[in-house]
Design an enzyme around this catalytic site. Sequence first.
Site, PDB file in Angstrom:
ATOM      1  CG  HIS A  20      64.059  80.064  79.029  1.00 31.12           C
ATOM      2  ND1 HIS A  20      65.408  79.939  78.784  1.00 31.12           N
ATOM      3  CD2 HIS A  20      63.673  78.905  79.620  1.00 31.12           C
ATOM      4  CE1 HIS A  20      65.829  78.766  79.228  1.00 31.12           C
ATOM      5  NE2 HIS A  20      64.788  78.113  79.721  1.00 31.12           N
ATOM      6  CG  ASP A  69      62.856  75.421  78.021  1.00 27.65           C
ATOM      7  OD1 ASP A  69      63.997  75.334  78.503  1.00 27.65           O
ATOM      8  OD2 ASP A  69      61.920  76.000  78.596  1.00 27.65           O
ATOM      9  CG  ASP A  99      65.338  77.061  83.572  1.00 24.63           C
ATOM     10  OD1 ASP A  99      65.314  77.069  84.823  1.00 24.63           O
ATOM     11  OD2 ASP A  99      64.459  76.525  82.883  1.00 24.63           O
ATOM     12  CG  HIS A 137      67.843  73.598  80.850  1.00 22.08           C
ATOM     13  ND1 HIS A 137      68.363  74.595  80.080  1.00 22.08           N
ATOM     14  CD2 HIS A 137      66.547  73.904  81.030  1.00 22.08           C
ATOM     15  CE1 HIS A 137      67.423  75.487  79.816  1.00 22.08           C
ATOM     16  NE2 HIS A 137      66.304  75.093  80.376  1.00 22.08           N
TER      17      HIS A 137
END
Length: 917
Positions: free
Chosen positions: A13, A15, A125, A351
């Site tokens: 994931h 980010d 997420d 996000h």
Amino acid sequence: MTIKTAHIIAHSHWDREWYLPYEKHRLKLVRLMEDLIKAFERDPEFANFHLDGQYIVLEDYLQMMPHRAEQVRSLVEQGKLIVGPWYILQDEFLVSSEANARNLLIGILLSKKMGGYAKIGYFPDSFGNMGQAPQLIRQAGIDVAVYGRGVKPVGFNNEVQSGNEHTSKYSEMYWESPDGSRVLAILFANWYNNGMEIPTNPEAAKAYWAEKLAAAEAFASGPELLFMNGCDHQPLQKDLSRALRTAGEMLPDVEFRHSSFPEYIEALRQANPDALDVVRGELRSQWTDGWITLVNTASARVYIKQQNVRSQTLLEKVVEPLVVMAHLTGSSYPRHELLYAWKTLLQNHPHDSICGCSIDEVHREMMTRFAKSQQVAESIAADSAAAVAAAVDTSGFDPESARPFVVFNTSGHSRSGVVRTTVDIERRYFDHQAPHEKYEAFKEEYHTFDPEEWIVTDEGGKPVEANIEPLGPVFGYDLPDDRFRQPFWAFQVDVELYVKDVPGIGYRTYALVRKDSLTKAESVSPAAGGVKADGNAMENRYLRVEIAEDGSFTLLDKVNGRKYEGLGIYEDTGDIGNEYMYRQPDGEVPLTTEGLSADIRLVKHTPLAAVYRIERVWNLPLGADALLDEEIRSMVPFRYRKSRRVSETAGVKIVTELTLGKDSRSVGIRSMIDNTVKDHRIRMLFKTGLAADHVMADSIYEVARRPIQPEAAWSNPSNAQHQNAFISLSDGIAGLTVANQGLNEYEVLPAHNTMAVTLVRGVRELGDWGVFATPEAQCLGTHVLEMELISHDADVVESGAFIEAYQFPVPWTVHQTGVHGGKLPANHTFLEWEGDHLAFSALKLGEENEDLMFRVFNVSSAAPTTLSFAPSFQVNGVYESTIIEERGEEMGRNEQSRYTAELGPAKIQTVGIRPAL
């Protein structure tokens, strides 16, 4: 015996920026990608890697490692690197409807050019999921969603729930949008790291899988079990193939497969999908205890949200409509420049970025990206407006004295209101010789300028109600395409005029002219509906506003007779939470400005508008006590902290401006807060007294109806929620709507059904998994917050008040031009359209063609409607399209030479128009 299949999906994931700044995260991404390329070369059993549902990981990697482009393209084409469909993994609620759609469109187009994309609505997420997600992805040809938050399929301690229509017995379910679009949905019930770091040691593997298989089976609807081999920024597990061989040897009754989402989803469909439950609409963790919703990211670093709204609005509701107008007039379409502006903006939408829940360095870089996107947008908008204005026939104005200007409405809906612009009376160009002397001469020549000698008229010479104020000589410059820069002194005046019924995708032309140039110099008497002000009250034909000594105000709606008292009170509470979640100190009583004296002055009054300024210095606690630092250092969970605010105070200056315009049924609210204290939240309160059990909140392609009282499991004292453009309450007969610009958090308080809008929230830490100080998240300094309070009949949808709320952040565009002929009339609409309950969303050119893409959506979730439209230009065809601009069925004209489309409740409708240019 049913054989279980453990689908292991290798992923990380990613980010893009979070607890490290972007470039430091990117270097780790480069290492991951380099390891992946080697793994595919060395290990034939290493089947594929899921690149987190977003294309930008490849873009970021290849920008630093461009020599890998062909290798990456080959791996994508082979299905080894699985990318898309998104450009970035956004926060769905904190960006606009169009931003969500463009993220999907751009991600798909870029992924296709790189070799293909995964048809999965991937939301691993997101801090809650938008209700229209199934419709959005279905329009992109995607019928499955995967998400990690927002729905609670199981209870405490893995107790499976049943009998609740809002939740699912399983981690697999169906998810349905308000329009009825349905997708297969998979929840990461044990999170997206439930298969990370799989051991290769047999004994360790046996214990590992005993735990992991039991946890997955507790939620799964059948034998197809999902395991995510990775986590946030997880490095590649290089011995994954060996680990899976070990697992197979230890547990022969389970098939361990290095799988992919397409494989897993196909296997899942072969099971018994009809047994799955259905969840509907928004998934905001509303059926939980309310403590870990992460909703207060909506108020973290409000300054970022404000810049985001400015950037989105410029691109969606200013630049693109203006560019289409210019293109229809003969200008080329700046396709690549617009894509750059959009991508630069979208890079702020992950996000952890737009949510304001990263370290300070991340958010400093975001402000630069916002500025870049805005600079490109503003330049394109100015060029487009100039191109259209140059084609407008202004020859009806006096060639000697008239100073024509074109007022553009790009909001998509017809609009009336007060417009303010500057107009050049005269320009004097100069070279590098003695500019100061030329300034003084120019200034002297105009020192007796009398605005009473000038008037504003429409294209027919009819006077228009306006105020004219001289500004004096100002410096300016032209940058011609064919010569060196041209500096000038311009004598400018400020012109404020009332415009009426400017078409939603069009313009009207006016001119500043000398009265003595008119054949009949008419005087303009203030028309009915002008604004009156006296004492601490102002009113027009629709509203009366009375300001109390404490700065709160009463609003009387003369149309329906409703009176709303105690509006505009400020509330302050401590906040010992973090960037993710608000936490008021135990036992604290909120502070308010109710009853505190304020200085109230009328600072502007014309027939067009009145403005009252309310000033106060509010003494607030300096911040939290020293215990908070210790609790943060030792990672005491925010909900269990005992810190309180100190008794020492500092003055916080708050200036509120209330504006009432001619013929307006709304009050403008501008709040300027010089925040000098820490660890707190300031909100503005709007007591409505309306009998309502639900609030209507603008969300993504819908006006969501949310209950005011939370679900039974909710234990968090705060019930803050997301909003986009507005929130609204109504008792069915009358209503109040609060529109905003970048104020994404609200709460409806039970006392008087009070709408509370968060203005500033300051905290000192990131929160989540570590100790990360964020001093800039205290948001010290001056903030300017803007809202509009709209009074209406019925609710916000039935009254049509949603249109004004959507128009609130959209600026008027005004461009001065000369007296000349042109192929366009003085007043014009390029695309006339209508339809009950329809909101304008976009007008642009296709990303891969020259077709116009016109998009609206039905804000009613109950009533169908009809879209009817008529282009003012010749067309070669009109067809139904989708979010990703696919060509659908051709549309024909009806007897009135109009095109129509039937839209069901909550339907998003895109229409493609092929202009005959």
